[in-house]
Design a protein around this motif. Structure first.
Motif, PDB file in Angstrom:
ATOM      1  N   ARG A  54       0.613   8.873  -4.565  1.00 57.12           N
ATOM      2  CA  ARG A  54      -0.755   9.548  -4.717  1.00 57.12           C
ATOM      3  C   ARG A  54      -0.945  10.417  -3.741  1.00 57.12           C
ATOM      4  NH1 ARG A  54      -6.284   6.249  -5.826  1.00 57.12           N
ATOM      5  NH2 ARG A  54      -7.687   8.047  -5.786  1.00 57.12           N
ATOM      6  N   VAL A  99       0.805  -1.239   0.179  1.00 52.33           N
ATOM      7  CA  VAL A  99       0.091  -0.072  -0.006  1.00 52.33           C
ATOM      8  C   VAL A  99       0.819   1.242   0.142  1.00 52.33           C
ATOM      9  CG1 VAL A  99      -1.628   1.280   1.239  1.00 52.33           C
ATOM     10  CG2 VAL A  99      -2.068  -1.168   1.282  1.00 52.33           C
ATOM     11  N   SER A 150      -7.590   8.709   3.145  1.00 50.94           N
ATOM     12  CA  SER A 150      -7.044   8.570   1.987  1.00 50.94           C
ATOM     13  C   SER A 150      -6.851   7.183   1.711  1.00 50.94           C
ATOM     14  CB  SER A 150      -5.904   9.506   1.550  1.00 50.94           C
ATOM     15  OG  SER A 150      -6.341  10.659   1.822  1.00 50.94           O
ATOM     16  N   GLU A 153     -10.786   0.513  -2.968  1.00 50.59           N
ATOM     17  CA  GLU A 153     -10.614   0.491  -4.520  1.00 50.59           C
ATOM     18  C   GLU A 153      -9.920  -0.520  -4.853  1.00 50.59           C
ATOM     19  OE1 GLU A 153      -8.779   4.022  -6.001  1.00 50.59           O
ATOM     20  OE2 GLU A 153     -10.190   5.446  -5.368  1.00 50.59           O
ATOM     21  N   PHE A 170       1.520   2.912  -3.281  1.00 50.16           N
ATOM     22  CA  PHE A 170       0.324   3.858  -3.861  1.00 50.16           C
ATOM     23  C   PHE A 170       0.631   5.049  -3.045  1.00 50.16           C
ATOM     24  CE2 PHE A 170      -1.333   0.916  -7.005  1.00 50.16           C
ATOM     25  CZ  PHE A 170      -1.116  -0.397  -6.283  1.00 50.16           C
ATOM     26  N   PHE A 171       0.775   5.071  -1.904  1.00 52.82           N
ATOM     27  CA  PHE A 171       0.490   6.004  -0.759  1.00 52.82           C
ATOM     28  C   PHE A 171       1.734   7.046  -1.244  1.00 52.82           C
ATOM     29  CE2 PHE A 171       0.381   8.466   2.729  1.00 52.82           C
ATOM     30  CZ  PHE A 171       1.664   8.786   3.405  1.00 52.82           C
ATOM     31  N   GLU A 201      -9.832   4.725   1.654  1.00 57.33           N
ATOM     32  CA  GLU A 201     -10.367   4.834   0.316  1.00 57.33           C
ATOM     33  C   GLU A 201      -9.483   3.924  -0.818  1.00 57.33           C
ATOM     34  OE1 GLU A 201     -10.746   9.093  -0.886  1.00 57.33           O
ATOM     35  OE2 GLU A 201     -11.940   9.267   0.645  1.00 57.33           O
ATOM     36  N   LEU A 202      -8.344   4.052  -0.702  1.00 54.33           N
ATOM     37  CA  LEU A 202      -7.360   3.349  -1.577  1.00 54.33           C
ATOM     38  C   LEU A 202      -7.603   1.730  -1.154  1.00 54.33           C
ATOM     39  CD1 LEU A 202      -5.182   3.322  -3.758  1.00 54.33           C
ATOM     40  CD2 LEU A 202      -3.613   3.344  -1.829  1.00 54.33           C
ATOM     41  N   ASN A 203      -7.533   1.384  -0.158  1.00 52.77           N
ATOM     42  CA  ASN A 203      -7.906  -0.021   0.354  1.00 52.77           C
ATOM     43  C   ASN A 203      -9.100  -0.484  -0.551  1.00 52.77           C
ATOM     44  OD1 ASN A 203      -5.339  -0.401   1.373  1.00 52.77           O
ATOM     45  ND2 ASN A 203      -6.350   0.017   3.400  1.00 52.77           N
TER      46      ASN A 203
END
Length: 230
Positions: free
Chosen positions: A15, A8, A28, A35, A11-12, A31-33
């Protein structure tokens, strides 16, 4: 399926690193998890944000926090937008402040002997350089753009011949009672004195070197006393 194996934090870091509010990081990541779970049908391998990720966020938020930079050491002549600025010293108290600086002018044996014998066309090198150093200290704010124009209570410049390395040792002291220090005045005094020695002797040699311009010690002010010796 290579995408599933990326942590993760991958991406973190790309982004959300620019997020300025640390409180937005947790939402944030959540939300990514979500997706990733919608894409692969299950949560990412590292699961919801854990202690290691929290540590990472904390470290990043510390580096990006404005408060961090304000509390740390910073250059006082740099403004908030990175522009050059003259420091506002009006809130400071008037205190007795002194500074001592030094430098060395390497003459070489031939020129050293000429200075010792006062046998140069332009005259007494050490006397002229002494007056030049005192005058230079009084004009520091005209030479250094962001220096304050302060009232000097005392300036002393001393030049001594050193036959061990055929040099002139220069010592300069400046004093004031005011809101800002006199380090630049002392440094300017010895620098101008050294340049004057060069000017007086340059016809005899172009190998002369002005070296080791440095602050030796200072007293007074908010930062207190400082000495190069300790």
């Amino acid at each position: 399926m290579l995408l599933r194996r990326l942590p993760v934090n991958f991406f973190f870091s790309r982004r959300f690193l620019s997020t300025k509010n640390p409180n937005d990081f947790t939402s944030s990541i959540a939300e990514l998890n979500k997706e990733l779970e919608d894409i692969f049908g299950e949560p990412p391998p590292s699961g919801p944000i854990g202690s290691s990720d929290s540590s990472f966020i904390t470290q990043e938020s510390q580096f990006s926090s404005p408060e961090m930079s304000e509390k740390g050491c910073k250059l006082t002549h740099i403004g908030k937008q990175g522009e050059a600025q003259m420091v506002d010293v009006s809130p400071k108290e008037n205190t007795k402040r002194t500074a001592i600086a030094s430098c060395k002018v390497l003459l070489g044996k031939n020129v050293f002997d000429m200075v010792s014998a006062n046998n140069l066309a332009k005259g007494d090198v050490l006397s002229v350089a002494k007056i030049a150093g005192i005058t230079g200290a009084k004009h520091t704010s005209n030479l250094i753009p962001l220096c304050h124009n302060i009232s000097l209570s005392h300036v002393h410049v001393d030049l001594a011949l050193n036959n061990r390395d055929y040099s002139v040792d220069i010592l300069g002291e400046a004093s004031t009672s005011g809101k800002t220090g006199v380090e630049m005045e002392a440094l300017t005094a010895v620098s101008i004195a050294g340049l004057t020695v060069y000017d007086m002797c340059k016809a005899a040699s172009k190998d002369i070197e002005i070296t080791n311009v440095k602050l030796e010690r200072k007293t007074g002010g908010k930062s207190g006393d400082w000495s190069r010796e300790g």
